[in-house]
Write an enzyme that holds these catalytic residues in place. Sequence first.
Site, PDB file in Angstrom:
ATOM      1  N   GLU A 107       6.818  -3.037  -2.079  1.00 13.64           N
ATOM      2  CA  GLU A 107       6.959  -3.063  -0.625  1.00 13.64           C
ATOM      3  C   GLU A 107       8.358  -3.511  -0.181  1.00 13.64           C
ATOM      4  OE1 GLU A 107       3.340  -4.305   1.413  1.00 13.64           O
ATOM      5  OE2 GLU A 107       4.578  -5.707   2.534  1.00 13.64           O
ATOM      6  N   ASP A 108       8.910  -4.469  -0.875  1.00 12.51           N
ATOM      7  CA  ASP A 108      10.122  -5.143  -0.377  1.00 12.51           C
ATOM      8  C   ASP A 108      11.390  -4.883  -1.174  1.00 12.51           C
ATOM      9  OD1 ASP A 108       8.534  -6.358   1.531  1.00 12.51           O
ATOM     10  OD2 ASP A 108       8.239  -8.183   0.381  1.00 12.51           O
TER      11      ASP A 108
END
Length: 179
Positions: free
Chosen positions: A65-66
């Site tokens: 996600e990051d």
Amino acid sequence: MRPPVRFISEAAEVAARRHKSMVRKGRGNEPYVNHLAEVANLLAIATDGADAELVAAGWLHDTLEDTETTTKELSLRFSDRVASLVIECTDDMSLPKAERRRRQVVDAPKKSDDAKLIKIADKISNVEARIRSNPTAEERVDLIEYTDWAEQVVAGCRGGNAYLDEKFDDAVERARASL
Ligand code: ZN
């Protein structure tokens, strides 16, 4: 699979490096890796150290996600199961925040049993990080909104591990008492 200690150490190192310049929400300017350490440790305690892949996935759960990490990399470097657990914990970041939050609530009951444990550990860590002794008005609103939403997500995940369920309820209780 490598010995469990090596497997988890490598996951921790990869996670720490990938998230190195990130700061977490809540509690001062704490490095993001503290959040990952909390999630991984909650999972290690909850399963009494019986599942190295689950703990590794805890360390890595926000990498897709990051950060620039890919699913393939997680599969090759760790295992298909680790990669698939991390995928299950990854939001579609092209969607607006409100829609991502709505989907987490809707999708929670459809997750695998192990992904549900990671989701609960994630919410415990995030609720706890938002509890402050003298919250500002903005911090109060954030805590109320986050806790209400986390309860809805966890409602679709609970029942698989009594320790995590209790820890989450305890965090919510302390969050509400702090307001
Ligand atoms: Zn997280």
